[in-house]
Design a protein around this motif. Structure first.
Motif, PDB file in Angstrom:
ATOM      1  N   VAL A 153       5.993 -14.041  -7.784  1.00 42.78           N
ATOM      2  CA  VAL A 153       5.313 -12.785  -8.104  1.00 42.78           C
ATOM      3  C   VAL A 153       4.437 -12.372  -6.926  1.00 42.78           C
ATOM      4  O   VAL A 153       4.375 -11.192  -6.553  1.00 42.78           O
ATOM      5  N   LEU A 154       3.762 -13.354  -6.318  1.00 37.91           N
ATOM      6  CA  LEU A 154       2.935 -13.079  -5.150  1.00 37.91           C
ATOM      7  C   LEU A 154       3.794 -12.600  -3.981  1.00 37.91           C
ATOM      8  O   LEU A 154       3.429 -11.658  -3.264  1.00 37.91           O
ATOM      9  N   VAL A 155       4.952 -13.234  -3.779  1.00 35.45           N
ATOM     10  CA  VAL A 155       5.855 -12.818  -2.706  1.00 35.45           C
ATOM     11  C   VAL A 155       6.311 -11.378  -2.915  1.00 35.45           C
ATOM     12  O   VAL A 155       6.316 -10.566  -1.983  1.00 35.45           O
ATOM     13  N   GLU A 156       6.688 -11.050  -4.148  1.00 35.97           N
ATOM     14  CA  GLU A 156       7.159  -9.701  -4.442  1.00 35.97           C
ATOM     15  C   GLU A 156       6.051  -8.675  -4.220  1.00 35.97           C
ATOM     16  O   GLU A 156       6.292  -7.563  -3.739  1.00 35.97           O
ATOM     17  N   GLN A 157       4.823  -9.040  -4.561  1.00 33.18           N
ATOM     18  CA  GLN A 157       3.705  -8.121  -4.386  1.00 33.18           C
ATOM     19  C   GLN A 157       3.424  -7.867  -2.906  1.00 33.18           C
ATOM     20  O   GLN A 157       3.161  -6.727  -2.497  1.00 33.18           O
ATOM     21  N   LEU A 158       3.505  -8.909  -2.086  1.00 34.29           N
ATOM     22  CA  LEU A 158       3.138  -8.772  -0.677  1.00 34.29           C
ATOM     23  C   LEU A 158       4.271  -8.236   0.184  1.00 34.29           C
ATOM     24  O   LEU A 158       4.024  -7.548   1.183  1.00 34.29           O
ATOM     25  N   LEU A 159       5.522  -8.544  -0.182  1.00 34.50           N
ATOM     26  CA  LEU A 159       6.656  -8.129   0.641  1.00 34.50           C
ATOM     27  C   LEU A 159       7.463  -6.999   0.017  1.00 34.50           C
ATOM     28  O   LEU A 159       8.374  -6.473   0.660  1.00 34.50           O
ATOM     29  N   GLY A 160       7.168  -6.645  -1.217  1.00 37.64           N
ATOM     30  CA  GLY A 160       7.864  -5.539  -1.856  1.00 37.64           C
ATOM     31  C   GLY A 160       9.179  -5.892  -2.484  1.00 37.64           C
ATOM     32  O   GLY A 160       9.863  -5.015  -3.032  1.00 37.64           O
TER      33      GLY A 160
END
Length: 276
Positions: A153-160
């Motif tokens: 979820v953090l990856v998706e938030q930061l990298l889109g």
């Protein structure tokens, strides 16, 4: 280390001279006489070709230029001066020769004219990274406890976006906290036309992750980048305040120490900094 005054666009240039070293093969002759009952009956000439073992630098082999739209955000994060690394010409012979001249006891290179070493000033001058500021550090794996978010979820938030293999990485220990560099490169290549600052920052983070793993702090994986760096890119103002130069220098020193072990055939760390 010294670089020509002004930015001439050639990161390999030192005092108007580009330095290269070639691997030289040389022949050694041995004459062996085989005796039987004190009588020489055979004379054998053995020719040995000594081919130096070349260290292979670990880096991402790509010349992917950053889209013009994300260049201001790379500068905002403090990584704009590292972009020329993608055009750096690696010379395996020069790297191998320099490692041969280094002593672990002093962390210095003993050359014919003097003894030298890589300093923080070199990192700042050649790479444009800060040598002072907050230390580069953070958690290595427990992102849920540190950032109150599940890892991907953090990856998706930061990298889109979320990597397509993320659903299977929980059972793959090696890749459980890594991103594939191919996926990051494809995202940058396929960046849509947009002027949304948040979206552009997400793509800038993808490119910075490529720079970190591809040139600045490489490791032996050569195709994966650890997620430890990604949370440090959440806020570009905080990111720019980190002492990335100190981290790159420490990583390079550690890599130079590891490469001194017998049987090692490749070298990690910031090898462009070593060559410069």
């Amino acid at each position: 280390m010294a670089r020509q005054v002004g930015n001439d666009g050639d990161i390999n240039r030192l005092n108007e001279t580009t330095h290269y070293a070639g691997a030289t093969d040389f022949e050694v002759n041995f004459v062996m006489v085989v005796k039987f009952n004190d009588v020489a009956i055979v004379r054998v000439v053995i020719k040995i070709w000594n081919r130096p073992c070349l260290l292979l630098p670990r880096r991402v082999s790509h010349t992917l230029p950053p889209p013009d739209a994300i260049v201001p955000y790379l500068d905002e994060a403090g990584f704009s001066d590292t972009m020329p690394l993608r055009n750096f010409i690696f010379d395996n012979s020069l790297i191998s020769a320099l490692v041969e001249q280094r002593r672990l006891e002093t962390h210095r290179f003993y050359l014919s004219w003097d003894e030298v070493t890589i300093t923080l000033q070199d990192v700042v001058y050649h790479l444009g990274l800060r040598a002072h500021g907050n230390p580069v550090g953070g958690c290595l794996c427990d992102f849920g406890r540190w950032y109150a978010k599940e890892t991907w979820v953090l990856v998706e938030q930061l990298l889109g976006a979320r990597p397509p293999v993320a659903a299977h990485q929980a059972t793959q220990r090696k890749e459980s906290f890594t991103l594939k560099l191919v996926w990051l490169r494809n995202r940058v290549r396929q960046m849509p036309q947009t002027d949304d600052p948040e979206t552009l920052r997400q793509y800038a983070k993808c490119y910075i992750m490529l720079l970190i793993e591809g040139y600045l702090m490489t490791d032996k994986s050569n195709n994966l980048v650890h997620l430890r760096w990604l949370p440090l890119l959440r806020d570009f103002a905080e990111c720019k305040a980190f002492s990335w130069g100190s981290a790159v220098l420490a990583w390079t020193y550690q890599s130079l120490s590891l490469v001194a072990q017998r049987g090692v055939t490749d070298i990690a760390g910031c090898t462009p900094l070593l060559m410069s």
